[in-house]
Motif scaffolding. Structure first.
Motif, PDB file in Angstrom:
ATOM      1  N   TYR A  23      -2.476   6.254   3.954  1.00  8.53           N
ATOM      2  CA  TYR A  23      -2.680   5.517   2.703  1.00  8.53           C
ATOM      3  C   TYR A  23      -3.007   6.483   1.575  1.00  8.53           C
ATOM      4  CZ  TYR A  23      -3.032   1.291   5.566  1.00  8.53           C
ATOM      5  OH  TYR A  23      -2.775   0.272   6.431  1.00  8.53           O
TER       6      TYR A  23
ATOM      7  N   PHE B 296       0.838  -1.191   0.000  1.00  8.12           N
ATOM      8  CA  PHE B 296       0.000   0.000   0.000  1.00  8.12           C
ATOM      9  C   PHE B 296       0.874   1.241   0.000  1.00  8.12           C
ATOM     10  CE2 PHE B 296      -2.671  -3.203   2.192  1.00  8.12           C
ATOM     11  CZ  PHE B 296      -3.692  -3.267   1.261  1.00  8.12           C
ATOM     12  N   GLN B 297       0.491   2.218  -0.828  1.00 13.79           N
ATOM     13  CA  GLN B 297       1.256   3.441  -0.961  1.00 13.79           C
ATOM     14  C   GLN B 297       0.838   4.464   0.103  1.00 13.79           C
ATOM     15  OE1 GLN B 297       3.764   3.476  -3.280  1.00 13.79           O
ATOM     16  NE2 GLN B 297       3.092   1.353  -3.545  1.00 13.79           N
TER      17      GLN B 297
ATOM     18  N   ASP C 229      -3.554   5.179  -2.006  1.00 14.01           N
ATOM     19  CA  ASP C 229      -3.561   4.133  -3.027  1.00 14.01           C
ATOM     20  C   ASP C 229      -4.388   4.532  -4.234  1.00 14.01           C
ATOM     21  OD1 ASP C 229      -2.034   2.007  -1.616  1.00 14.01           O
ATOM     22  OD2 ASP C 229      -3.688   2.173  -0.180  1.00 14.01           O
TER      23      ASP C 229
END
Length: 248
Positions: free
Chosen positions: A207, A158-159, A209
């Motif tokens: 997060y 996860f970005q 994403d």
């Protein structure tokens, strides 16, 4: 007879001075508060936590305080089981925010003289401002625990960032109870309110994403109910209306 006339003159003078004193207010105030709220972020589940603040205010007039507020608390959500988040995402953010806001009370906009109802609603306020929130993610799940074929420990990640700063705009509504001192000035205030903060990024939960794969309808937000206390001090300034109506 002379004593009676003298008594009436002195009584009238005292009443006049008391009424005139009701026009004055203190220029500054400082205080703090406690709230209870949650984030509106990307994970399915969000937790409620206490939120605290310290502030100093410049009273532009008795019904328009402009405050610089330091706010701090915890935002968290998600979970590492599927009932709490489909991908096992979780976060815990020990955040701090610095917010400059002004709260416009109705008393500055209406004529509430000799009207009991208007004297009550004159202390309702709406407010807004600008600020920044410093995000400090203490716990987060960067690896997808549940891949498409239910394999735990999928390499898909996860970005996002563990530490970030986001600008925000607060929207505030509430009511201020004014407590008058011996000079008939507002010595203390107690406020009950609600604040909703819109950020300009995805830092609250850590997060960021792809929205095509993970539902993300809006930037991160958080909101809380607040109970605040403020002590007023400093120079005495005159207002153009009677702040305290002695008849109500």
């Amino acid at each position: 007879m002379k004593k009676f006339i003298l008594f009436l003159v002195l009584a009238f003078a005292c009443i006049t001075v008391k009424a005139q004193s009701g026009y004055n207010y203190y220029e500054w105030g400082w205080g703090g508060g406690i709230g209870y709220g949650r984030a509106y972020a990307d994970t399915k589940r969000q937790d409620y936590h206490p939120i605290f603040n310290l502030n100093i205010a410049y009273n532009y007039n008795p019904f328009l305080p402009i405050a610089l507020e330091l706010q701090f608390g915890t935002l968290s959500g998600g979970g590492r089981t599927r009932d709490k988040d489909a991908s096992g995402r979780i976060y815990k953010n020990a955040y701090k925010a610095l917010i400059l806001h002004a709260d416009q009370q109705m008393g500055d906009l209406i004529d509430y003289s000799d009207n009991g109802f208007l004297n009550v609603i004159k202390n309702f306020y709406i407010g807004t401002g600008i600020g920044a929130v410093s995000n400090n993610i203490k716990d987060i799940q960067r690896t997808n625990l549940y891949s498409e074929n239910d394999v735990i420990g999928s390499p898909e990640g996860f970005q996002g960032k563990d530490k970030s700063i986001n600008f925000l705009i607060p929207l505030r509504v509430g009511y201020e109870f004014k407590i008058y001192d011996n000079y008939d000035q507002v010595g203390y205030t107690i406020t009950i309110g609600y604040e909703h903060n819109y950020t300009f990024s995805e830092g609250l939960d850590g997060y960021n994403d792809n929205p095509a794969k993970y539902k993300n309808n809006a930037p991160d937000q958080y909101a809380h109910f607040t109970l605040g206390f403020r002590y007023n001090f400093g120079n005495t300034v005159s207002y153009n209306k009677l702040v305290r109506n002695f008849r109500f």
